[in-house]
Design an enzyme around this catalytic site. Structure first.
Site, PDB file in Angstrom:
ATOM      1  N   GLN A  45      -5.248   3.744  -3.573  1.00 16.55           N
ATOM      2  CA  GLN A  45      -4.310   3.741  -2.452  1.00 16.55           C
ATOM      3  C   GLN A  45      -4.194   5.123  -1.813  1.00 16.55           C
ATOM      4  OE1 GLN A  45      -2.374   0.989  -1.006  1.00 16.55           O
ATOM      5  NE2 GLN A  45      -4.255   0.324  -1.959  1.00 16.55           N
ATOM      6  N   GLU A  61       2.248   2.729   1.516  1.00 17.33           N
ATOM      7  CA  GLU A  61       2.532   3.270   2.852  1.00 17.33           C
ATOM      8  C   GLU A  61       2.695   4.791   2.812  1.00 17.33           C
ATOM      9  OE1 GLU A  61       2.816   0.560   5.043  1.00 17.33           O
ATOM     10  OE2 GLU A  61       3.075  -0.877   3.415  1.00 17.33           O
TER      11      GLU A  61
HETATM   12 MO1  MOS Z   1       1.755  -2.890   5.539  1.00 21.49          MO
HETATM   13  S1  MOS Z   1       1.964  -2.304   7.515  1.00 21.49           S
HETATM   14  O1  MOS Z   1       3.344  -3.401   5.402  1.00 21.49           O
HETATM   15  O2  MOS Z   1       0.620  -4.134   5.503  1.00 21.49           O
END
Ligand code: MOS
Length: 730
Positions: A630, A697
């Site tokens: 990630q 994120e």
């Molecule tokens: Mo992520 S923009 O919540 O897939």
């Protein structure tokens, strides 16, 4: 996690589905074999706005193999119920083939169904559509904005006017498209009034509800199957028009229909990270204490839906300051509706905010880390709440040490390596710890193996693997004894596979379900006169490698297999649920500090990223190898955002001119240097039972401004229009 030892969680497990993926046995949406399936190809609008005046389908229908051409001229009226529990933006979603209006370039206007893909593709080109077109409005700068969302504390205007140091900066952030490797695709098959769809989606339940609402049938009449997703980044968070088109085509032709969007159609058929114009006024004293910020945030949306995202929060709580004023406006344009893209809202806001903080540091001749440390808040000043955990100071310190930050000459444009100007930059990352209600089913079979199911997705973070780790520890089994299944609406419901909340939400449900099943087994044993555990205190019983035993007397025990077989129980099963507390009692965010070194060719303007480090305060790391996947992937995405990615619209007709992977540039291996991620050890017990804060994120947020700040340090020039191109630096 009770007494259970943590054996799988925290270890760098390899993907449990890795072998299936590399041997081609992981089945993506378009790869499911559905007997009798025929092929659909969408015909999309060749003008940016107006009305359809005629559709000539004669040549297409005469083409061999063509079964149907469906448009608003012959499509049935569809129910299009509202979806009350959806995450869709306010407005009226695009209703396919329900009227003659063209709302954006590339809007689906017809679909051709044929027995072969080639036949459908060719016939789609034979459909002649006549338009009464008007010039579309697609430029963010040339259209009026809607009513602003506002926030204020203190008197930001007065404080800014009176500040010793004032900056007034406007950043222009390009539109970005997700460009997942797997294109969006759907196979739809009706059996009477029930529908099965194989779909690329990040939200099984959302797609199920959407399609049920479109056709006016019960949710339970729609089954959605999606065991593998080849990347998403947010593009799979809605049931887009092509899903409806596939289902409609299947119903009209009486055949299962497969529909795959072309790479080009992904630019019109799914959403995107909207283009932003972010004006930021910053007031500070000469020692760098922030006194005021005024944020004017504008971004594009469609004419039919008002897409909004969390772009206001970073400006309210990342730094300590008494005075903040924000106005957040969307600008309706003749474009399709945007959607969340990795780090939604935060990535765009932090791009502006973190560049501005760097500009302030340069103005004050202050180290950018020192400037941030001086403005570190004691609590969340947007809510007054304490932070559950916030270890940004540590991220800065560890990052500076590991990156060798303080070796830099702070003066911009002074460090050279031959023709290359060398610069370093850093930025802060943050993303809120989202959580939502989720369920999971857990079962232990008499053979000692376990099955765990939840209708979530795995778009790449490794949900299959990390859930297996959590389940294995809770059940006291080796990972190889646990099978985790996902991606089917018949399984227990989950929230969207997005906003970095899958481990927090689904993981907590998996944990709860597995805890329940293990407790059932323990209860069965301590009440069973034939069990060595008979009469033991259930709280003293732990399970390791499928064997239940008294913690301080490990010889006293037996296996799941012995226990269940003797009791004639084929299995034990339970439903686990996670429901987050109604109210946040604390401010919960994942944080990070990102460091970049770049080299800029002094004569050619080419930017090469030389190395990058991210230090993250993301709570417990369930799976370090997946976390690296990630974090490094987030860095790659952020490097693209800073230097390459830019969806370009021709404002004369509203067409995306670079709707392909040759012209929409994304980083390739040659663009990516050594990347390194460090995770601060620890957990956040307030956030959820596993203690995770979300990772997918936060690892994107902060990367682009770190690169931009490094470019500025290398060159002494500040580019405020992103991506930073060679021509801008020349
Ligand atoms: Mo992520 S923009 O919540 O897939």
């Amino acid at each position: 996690m009770s007494l259970q030892p943590r054996r799988a969680v925290g270890t760098p497990a390899s993907r449990v589905d890795g072998r299936r993926k590399v041997t081609g046995r992981a089945t993506y949406a378009a790869e499911h074999v559905v007997d009798g399936a025929v092929h659909a190809v969408v015909v999309d609008a060749g003008v940016g706005a107006g009305r359809i005046t005629a559709i000539d389908t004669r040549a297409a229908l005469a083409h061999p193999g063509v079964l149907a051409v469906i448009s608003h001229l012959n499509a049935p009226r569809l129910a299009y119920r509202d979806v009350p529990a959806s995450i869709d933006p306010e407005g009226t979603r695009l209703r396919v083939f329900q009227d003659d209006r063209v709302r954006f370039f590339g809007q689906p206007v017809a679909v051709v169904v044929a027995s072969t893909l080639e036949s459908a593709q060719h016939a789609a080109r034979l459909v002649e559509v006549g338009y009464d077109a008007r010039p579309p409005v697609t430029d963010l700068g040339s259209a009026p904005a809607g009513e602003p969302g506002t926030y204020a504390r203190g008197d930001a205007d007065a404080a800014f006017d009176g500040a010793a140091v004032k900056l007034d900066l406007t950043y222009d952030l390009a539109r970005n498209h997700h460009n997942p490797m797997e294109p969006h695709a759907t196979i739809a098959r009706w059996a009477g009034d029930t529908l099965t769809i194989w779909d690329k989606t990040q939200w099984i339940g959302g797609t199920q509800r959407e399609i049920a609402a479109v056709f006016g049938i019960p949710d339970t009449a729609v089954r959605v199957i999606s065991p593998f997703v080849g990347g998403g980044f947010g593009s799979g968070l809605r049931g887009w028009p092509h899903v409806t088109i596939a289902a409609l085509a299947a119903r009209q032709t009486g055949r299962p229909v497969k529909l795959v969007l072309s790479r080009r159609q992904l630019y019109f058929g799914t959403g995107f990270r909207p283009r932003y114009r972010y004006r930021l006024r910053v007031g500070a004293d000469r020692r760098g204490r922030l006194s005021a910020m005024i944020h004017d945030i504008d971004h594009e949306t469609s004419s039919y839906e008002n897409f909004v995202e969390a772009a206001m929060l970073p400006g309210q709580m990342l730094y300590s300051m008494p005075n903040v004023r924000q106005a957040y406006r969307t600008v309706p344009l003749d474009v399709n509706t945007p959607i969340w893209m990795r780090g939604p809202g935060y990535a765009s806001a932090a791009f502006a905010l973190e560049c501005a903080i760097d500009e302030l540091a340069q103005t004050l001749r202050l180290d950018p880390i020192e400037l941030r440390q001086r403005n570190e808040p004691a609590n969340d000043e947007s809510t007054g709440q304490p932070f559950s955990t916030r270890r940004l100071r540590e991220c800065y310190t560890v990052g500076a040490r590991e990156f060798g930050w303080h070796h830099r000459n702070p003066a911009p444009g002074t460090t050279r390596d031959g023709d290359w100007l060398i610069g370093t930059g850093m930025a802060t990352a943050l993303y809120d710890t989202a959580r939502a209600t989720a369920q999971a089913y857990a079962r232990i079979d008499a053979n000692g193996r376990a099955l765990v199911q939840s209708a979530t997705s795995d778009m790449g973070p490794g949900t299959y693997t990390s859930m297996t780790q959590v389940a294995a520890d809770a059940l006291g089994l080796a990972m190889a004894e646990v099978e985790f299944q996902l991606g089917d609406s018949l399984m227990p419901p989950t929230p969207p596979h997005g906003a970095s909340m899958t481990m927090a939400s689904v993981g907590s449900a998996v944990l709860a379900g597995c805890d329940k099943v293990r407790e059932q087994a323990v209860t069965l044993a301590v009440h069973d006169p034939r069990s060595p555990l008979h009469g033991a205190d259930p709280r003293d019983v732990v399970v390791r490698n499928g064997r239940l035993a008294v913690k301080n007397d490990p010889r006293r025990g037996e296996t799941y297999r012995q226990l269940l077989t003797r009791n004639n129980r084929p299995h034990l099963e339970a439903l686990g649920a996670f429901t987050p507390a109604e109210e946040h009692r604390a401010s919960m965010y994942a944080y990070g500090a990102v460091f970049a070194e770049v080299a800029v060719d002094a004569r050619l303007g080419l930017v090469r990223v030389r190395r990058m480090l991210g230090v993250y305060d993301a709570g417990r790391i369930v799976s370090p190898k997946l976390a690296d996947s990630q974090a490094l992937g987030g860095m790659v995405g952020g490097i693209g955002q800073a230097l390459l990615e830019h969806t370009v619209t021709d404002h004369r007709d509203g067409r995306v001119v670079n709707a392909n992977l040759a012209d929409y540039l994304v980083p390739v291996n040659a663009d990516i240097p050594d990347l390194r991620a460090i995770y601060l050890d620890g957990d956040d017990p307030q956030a959820n039972p596993i203690g995770v804060k979300g990772l997918g994120e936060v690892v994107l947020v902060g990367v682009a401004p770190a690169v931009a700040n490094a470019v500025s340090h290398a060159t002494g020039r500040r580019i405020r229009s992103f991506p930073i191109t060679a021509e801008a630096l020349l």
